[in-house]
Design a protein around this motif. Structure first.
Motif, PDB file in Angstrom:
ATOM      1  N   LYS A   1       0.831  -1.212   0.000  1.00 45.57           N
ATOM      2  CA  LYS A   1       0.000   0.000   0.000  1.00 45.57           C
ATOM      3  C   LYS A   1       0.872   1.272   0.000  1.00 45.57           C
ATOM      4  O   LYS A   1       0.538   2.277  -0.625  1.00 45.57           O
ATOM      5  CB  LYS A   1      -0.887  -0.050   1.264  1.00 45.57           C
ATOM      6  CG  LYS A   1      -1.950   0.998   1.308  1.00 45.57           C
ATOM      7  CD  LYS A   1      -3.153   0.585   0.451  1.00 45.57           C
ATOM      8  CE  LYS A   1      -4.144   1.687   0.433  1.00 45.57           C
ATOM      9  NZ  LYS A   1      -4.450   2.429  -0.638  1.00 45.57           N
ATOM     10  N   ILE A   2       1.988   1.191   0.707  1.00 43.07           N
ATOM     11  CA  ILE A   2       2.894   2.344   0.776  1.00 43.07           C
ATOM     12  C   ILE A   2       3.357   2.749  -0.626  1.00 43.07           C
ATOM     13  O   ILE A   2       3.335   3.924  -0.993  1.00 43.07           O
ATOM     14  CB  ILE A   2       4.143   1.996   1.653  1.00 43.07           C
ATOM     15  CG1 ILE A   2       3.692   1.543   3.029  1.00 43.07           C
ATOM     16  CG2 ILE A   2       5.130   3.166   1.656  1.00 43.07           C
ATOM     17  CD1 ILE A   2       4.277   2.243   4.189  1.00 43.07           C
ATOM     18  N   GLY A   3       3.702   1.716  -1.413  1.00 42.77           N
ATOM     19  CA  GLY A   3       4.154   1.977  -2.784  1.00 42.77           C
ATOM     20  C   GLY A   3       3.061   2.631  -3.613  1.00 42.77           C
ATOM     21  O   GLY A   3       3.317   3.573  -4.376  1.00 42.77           O
ATOM     22  N   THR A   4       1.829   2.155  -3.452  1.00 40.22           N
ATOM     23  CA  THR A   4       0.715   2.718  -4.213  1.00 40.22           C
ATOM     24  C   THR A   4       0.517   4.193  -3.864  1.00 40.22           C
ATOM     25  O   THR A   4       0.326   5.035  -4.742  1.00 40.22           O
ATOM     26  CB  THR A   4      -0.593   1.938  -3.889  1.00 40.22           C
ATOM     27  OG1 THR A   4      -0.281   0.555  -3.812  1.00 40.22           O
ATOM     28  CG2 THR A   4      -1.658   2.194  -4.916  1.00 40.22           C
ATOM     29  N   VAL A   5       0.581   4.486  -2.575  1.00 41.90           N
ATOM     30  CA  VAL A   5       0.402   5.874  -2.140  1.00 41.90           C
ATOM     31  C   VAL A   5       1.538   6.751  -2.681  1.00 41.90           C
ATOM     32  O   VAL A   5       1.311   7.855  -3.174  1.00 41.90           O
ATOM     33  CB  VAL A   5       0.325   5.960  -0.592  1.00 41.90           C
ATOM     34  CG1 VAL A   5       0.334   7.415  -0.129  1.00 41.90           C
ATOM     35  CG2 VAL A   5      -0.924   5.251  -0.089  1.00 41.90           C
ATOM     36  N   LEU A   6       2.744   6.220  -2.621  1.00 43.98           N
ATOM     37  CA  LEU A   6       3.894   6.998  -3.121  1.00 43.98           C
ATOM     38  C   LEU A   6       3.774   7.268  -4.623  1.00 43.98           C
ATOM     39  O   LEU A   6       4.064   8.358  -5.101  1.00 43.98           O
ATOM     40  CB  LEU A   6       5.211   6.277  -2.817  1.00 43.98           C
ATOM     41  CG  LEU A   6       5.749   6.450  -1.385  1.00 43.98           C
ATOM     42  CD1 LEU A   6       6.992   5.597  -1.182  1.00 43.98           C
ATOM     43  CD2 LEU A   6       6.051   7.915  -1.058  1.00 43.98           C
TER      44      LEU A   6
END
Ligand code: ATP
Ligand code: MG
Length: 432
Positions: free
Chosen positions: A397-402
């Protein structure tokens, strides 16, 4: 070029006016060291040839009667750094500050096996000149500027004739690299028509070119590419069936011609210097794999390989309708150097394909280059740890937000600072 002196058997034919490179302190100490005990030395090859044409001097080669061991002693005695570069072949390099001087004992070939000629040292200037490749490369010049020209190189230089010393067939048989050197020197010093006997010998022995190492072929191709109009010489090589043996992937001659024209004429701002690797990319008609294969064959470094592949088979080409944010997005992705390369290549490609430039287009290409000059690399002002600090657990999820915030930052033309970006990040995390 110079004031001619009356002809004499092996005397000087003229005198060069004082030259900066000869008067330079570095050159003077080397000459003083070599002649301290009365030896006669002369400048030879490229520096003499280029001085006669008022072209900038690159490296200085000096010929001497003394054997290499003696050259080493004389240099060391004068407190100079001496490197035994090729002592068996009679070559010693003197290093003074940043200047390098190649000092070679006069030689004559007694037997030749390709590049491994068996040489003997001699005291005969004419014999040394006779084993050199072209008449324009076989001229000597004394420390007083006196020119010695055993094979009429001066007349050939004036007329743009690149002529082998001796029989071209035999000289290429001795060393097939001379075949490529012929086209390289023709590209820099020749005027049409090229020497017929030389061309016939090149065509007859082109099939031997694959025996040369990739490094040596590469050296010649890169130097050829630096000539004012490399495309026309590559076409000549193609006609003589030489190009197929060393660079069969070269087919985009029109694109290379225009690129060289753009670089040479300063149509593009003056600081864009002719670049041999960019020119090589321009002439290749290849996909990524074939571009990588060319790089491997020519033994390019990793950095050169990446740059060549990125230029010869780019994922996306800039086009003149790109607006400023689109240019900055490309700059952010690939960096200023690569972008500049691609702008020049795309410009050359388009001009070569359409034959003429629509009104205003030159200006638009130049604006893209302005963007490259003005570009300072930027980094996304927020990081994964900022996302985690907002309570999102470690995971995909962190990657998607970034990715999402990166897109937002890009759409805003990279203007958002850390404060705004953190705010936006809070919104994104809260939304999910
Ligand atoms: P530049 O350094 O500008 O490329 P150059 O003429 O100095 O040109 P080099 O390759 O440095 O070329 O060689 C110096 C000289 O040595 C040449 O001018 C030529 O006289 C001789 N030479 C070099 N390579 C060969 C060769 N393969 N066969 C015969 N002579 C050669
Ligand atoms: Mg040289």
């Amino acid at each position: 070029m110079i004031d001619k002196l009356p002809p004499s058997a092996d005397g000087p034919v003229g005198q060069l006016p004082p030259q900066d490179w000869m008067q330079a302190a570095e050159t003077r100490v080397v000459i003083a060291a070599l002649t301290a005990e009365g030896a006669e030395v002369r400048f030879v090859g490229g520096c003499v040839r280029d001085a006669l044409l008022h072209r900038p001097i690159r490296d200085i080669d000096i010929a001497t009667h003394d054997p290499p061991e003696r050259v080493m002693t004389l240099l060391e005695r004068a407190g100079l750094r001496a490197i035994p570069t090729g002592i068996a072949h009679g070559t010693v390099t003197a290093v003074v500050h940043k200047a390098h001087f190649e000092i070679t004992t006069l030689r004559c070939d007694v037997e030749t096996f390709g590049r491994h000629a068996r040489v003997e040292f001699t005291s005969d200037w004419a014999a040394d000149a006779a084993r050199r490749d072209f008449t324009i490369n076989a001229m000597f010049c004394g420390p007083d500027g006196m020119i010695f020209d055993p094979f009429d190189g001066l007349a050939d230089l004036g007329a743009g004739r690149v002529r082998f010393v001796g029989d071209p067939m035999q000289r290429i048989e001795e060393d097939v690299l001379r075949l490529l050197r012929f086209f390289r020197f023709y590209a820099h010093y020749g005027r049409p028509p090229p020497d017929t006997a030389a061309l016939a010998a090149c065509r007859a022995q082109a099939h031997k070119l694959p025996t040369l190492s990739g490094e040596r072929v590469c050296g010649e191709i890169m130097k050829l590419m630096q000539a004012p109009d490399p495309a026309s010489v590559l076409l000549l090589m193609q006609g003589e069936r030489v190009l197929a043996e060393v660079l069969p992937e070269a087919r985009a001659f029109g694109r290379l011609r225009i690129l060289a024209f753009l670089e040479e004429r300063g149509v593009v701002r003056p600081h864009i210097a002719p670049d041999p690797l960019r020119r090589l990319a321009a002439v290749l008609d290849v996909d990524r794999d074939a571009a990588a294969a060319v790089a491997a064959r020519l033994k390019l470094s990793n950095a050169q390989t990446h740059r060549l592949v990125a230029m010869a088979a780019p994922e996306r080409m800039p086009d003149p309708t790109m607006d400023a944010p689109a240019a900055r997005r490309a700059l952010h992705r690939i960096g200023a150097e690569r972008f500049r390369d691609l702008v020049l290549l795309a410009w050359a490609e388009r001009k070569a394909a359409t034959g003429r430039t629509p009104p205003g287009e030159t200006e638009r290409w130049n604006v893209l280059l302005d963007h490259a000059d003005a570009w300072a690399p930027v980094n996304l002002p927020v990081h994964g740890r900022d996302v985690m600090a907002l309570g999102l657990p470690r995971g995909p999820k962190i990657g998607t937000v970034l990715d999402e915030i990166h897109r937002w930052w890009e759409d805003g033309d990279y203007r958002a600072g850390r404060k705004e970006a953190l705010e936006r990040l809070r919104e994104l995390v809260a939304r999910d």
